[in-house]
Design a protein around this motif. Structure first.
Motif, mmCIF file in Angstrom:
data_model
loop_
_atom_site.group_PDB
_atom_site.id
_atom_site.type_symbol
_atom_site.label_atom_id
_atom_site.label_comp_id
_atom_site.label_asym_id
_atom_site.label_seq_id
_atom_site.Cartn_x
_atom_site.Cartn_y
_atom_site.Cartn_z
ATOM 1 N N ALA A 11 -1.952 -12.303 14.815
ATOM 2 C CA ALA A 11 -1.981 -12.974 16.118
ATOM 3 C C ALA A 11 -1.147 -12.313 17.214
ATOM 4 N N GLY A 12 -0.067 -11.662 16.880
ATOM 5 C CA GLY A 12 0.787 -11.100 17.928
ATOM 6 C C GLY A 12 1.439 -12.207 18.732
ATOM 7 N N SER A 13 1.395 -12.108 20.053
ATOM 8 C CA SER A 13 2.074 -13.108 20.885
ATOM 9 C C SER A 13 1.218 -14.336 21.178
ATOM 10 N N ALA A 14 -0.092 -14.266 20.951
ATOM 11 C CA ALA A 14 -0.979 -15.398 21.207
ATOM 12 C C ALA A 14 -0.992 -16.346 20.012
ATOM 13 N N THR A 15 -0.765 -17.616 20.260
ATOM 14 C CA THR A 15 -0.744 -18.605 19.189
ATOM 15 C C THR A 15 -2.115 -18.681 18.522
ATOM 16 N N PRO A 16 -2.190 -18.535 17.194
ATOM 17 C CA PRO A 16 -3.480 -18.579 16.498
ATOM 18 C C PRO A 16 -3.920 -20.010 16.184
ATOM 19 N N LEU A 17 -4.028 -20.858 17.204
ATOM 20 C CA LEU A 17 -4.345 -22.272 16.971
ATOM 21 C C LEU A 17 -5.682 -22.474 16.277
ATOM 22 N N HIS A 18 -6.646 -21.582 16.497
ATOM 23 C CA HIS A 18 -7.954 -21.707 15.851
ATOM 24 C C HIS A 18 -7.844 -21.643 14.329
ATOM 25 N N ASP A 45 7.987 -20.388 21.471
ATOM 26 C CA ASP A 45 9.456 -20.337 21.464
ATOM 27 C C ASP A 45 9.962 -19.275 20.489
ATOM 28 N N SER A 46 9.371 -19.228 19.296
ATOM 29 C CA SER A 46 9.795 -18.257 18.278
ATOM 30 C C SER A 46 9.530 -16.828 18.737
ATOM 31 N N GLN A 47 8.363 -16.604 19.319
ATOM 32 C CA GLN A 47 8.032 -15.258 19.795
ATOM 33 C C GLN A 47 8.979 -14.821 20.916
ATOM 34 N N ALA A 48 9.284 -15.731 21.827
ATOM 35 C CA ALA A 48 10.190 -15.405 22.928
ATOM 36 C C ALA A 48 11.600 -15.113 22.414
ATOM 37 N N TYR A 50 12.651 -14.401 19.083
ATOM 38 C CA TYR A 50 12.834 -13.409 18.021
ATOM 39 C C TYR A 50 11.952 -12.170 18.139
ATOM 40 N N GLN A 51 10.846 -12.263 18.840
ATOM 41 C CA GLN A 51 9.869 -11.175 18.903
ATOM 42 C C GLN A 51 9.568 -10.658 17.496
ATOM 43 N N ALA A 52 9.359 -11.585 16.583
ATOM 44 C CA ALA A 52 9.178 -11.257 15.167
ATOM 45 C C ALA A 52 7.778 -10.738 14.872
ATOM 46 N N VAL A 53 7.725 -9.809 13.942
ATOM 47 C CA VAL A 53 6.471 -9.276 13.424
ATOM 48 C C VAL A 53 6.552 -9.375 11.907
ATOM 49 N N ALA A 54 5.528 -9.989 11.295
ATOM 50 C CA ALA A 54 5.497 -10.160 9.837
ATOM 51 C C ALA A 54 4.413 -9.272 9.245
ATOM 52 N N GLN A 55 4.806 -8.443 8.288
ATOM 53 C CA GLN A 55 3.881 -7.545 7.602
ATOM 54 C C GLN A 55 3.710 -8.022 6.157
ATOM 55 N N VAL A 72 9.649 -9.283 7.609
ATOM 56 C CA VAL A 72 9.720 -9.768 8.985
ATOM 57 C C VAL A 72 10.795 -8.989 9.734
ATOM 58 N N THR A 73 10.392 -8.378 10.833
ATOM 59 C CA THR A 73 11.326 -7.662 11.693
ATOM 60 C C THR A 73 11.332 -8.320 13.062
ATOM 61 N N GLY A 74 12.466 -8.224 13.742
ATOM 62 C CA GLY A 74 12.560 -8.808 15.074
ATOM 63 C C GLY A 74 13.983 -8.793 15.570
ATOM 64 N N ARG A 75 14.213 -9.565 16.635
ATOM 65 C CA ARG A 75 15.545 -9.669 17.230
ATOM 66 C C ARG A 75 16.293 -10.842 16.610
ATOM 67 N N PHE A 76 16.818 -10.638 15.413
ATOM 68 C CA PHE A 76 17.624 -11.660 14.749
ATOM 69 C C PHE A 76 18.543 -10.957 13.759
ATOM 70 N N PRO A 77 19.686 -11.573 13.456
ATOM 71 C CA PRO A 77 20.630 -10.963 12.514
ATOM 72 C C PRO A 77 19.977 -10.758 11.149
ATOM 73 N N GLY A 78 20.233 -9.605 10.544
ATOM 74 C CA GLY A 78 19.712 -9.333 9.209
ATOM 75 C C GLY A 78 18.324 -8.720 9.202
ATOM 76 N N SER A 79 17.736 -8.498 10.373
ATOM 77 C CA SER A 79 16.396 -7.919 10.440
ATOM 78 C C SER A 79 16.419 -6.505 9.870
ATOM 79 N N PRO A 80 15.449 -6.181 9.055
ATOM 80 C CA PRO A 80 14.316 -6.970 8.573
ATOM 81 C C PRO A 80 14.703 -7.816 7.352
ATOM 82 N N ILE A 81 13.929 -8.877 7.131
ATOM 83 C CA ILE A 81 14.099 -9.727 5.953
ATOM 84 C C ILE A 81 12.729 -9.967 5.324
#
Length: 101
Positions: A11-18, A45-48, A50-55, A72-81
């Motif tokens: 999904a990236g930054s767009a919420t995958p509501l579908h 809120d989470s994307q703004a 943490y800008q997280a990406v999950a592989q 999961v990588t992003g702007r948070f302590p301990g990245s990646p986890i």
């Protein structure tokens, strides 16, 4: 991987509501988000924040349940986890998602 779960990870930054049922539940960071409006707010809120990406690394599916271990990588302590995303499916959509270590 189920198409709705793949849509979640792609999904990236767009919420995958579908990909979610209208009354779906997401549990993340000790909070519970119920329904499309709450899930959309949580996602944005989470994307703004943490800008997280999950592989996805590993997928274990059985019946209506699917667990995905993802890096999961992003702007948070301990990245990646590595986190576990526990999905429940019904009628081709995600009805619940619990995210944890």
């Amino acid at each position: 991987m189920h198409p709705s779960i793949r849509a979640y990870f792609d999904a990236g930054s767009a919420t995958p509501l579908h990909a979610f049922a209208p009354d779906a539940v997401v549990e993340d960071e000790g909070h519970r988000h119920v329904g499309h409006a709450a899930i959309d707010e949580w996602w944005r809120d989470s994307q703004a924040k943490y800008q997280a990406v999950a592989q996805p690394l590993e997928v274990n599916a059985k019946d209506d349940a699917c667990e995905v271990r993802a890096r999961v990588t992003g702007r948070f302590p301990g990245s990646p986890i590595t986190l576990t995303f526990a999905f429940r499916m019904k009628d081709e959509r995600i009805v619940s998602l619990s995210i944890g270590a």
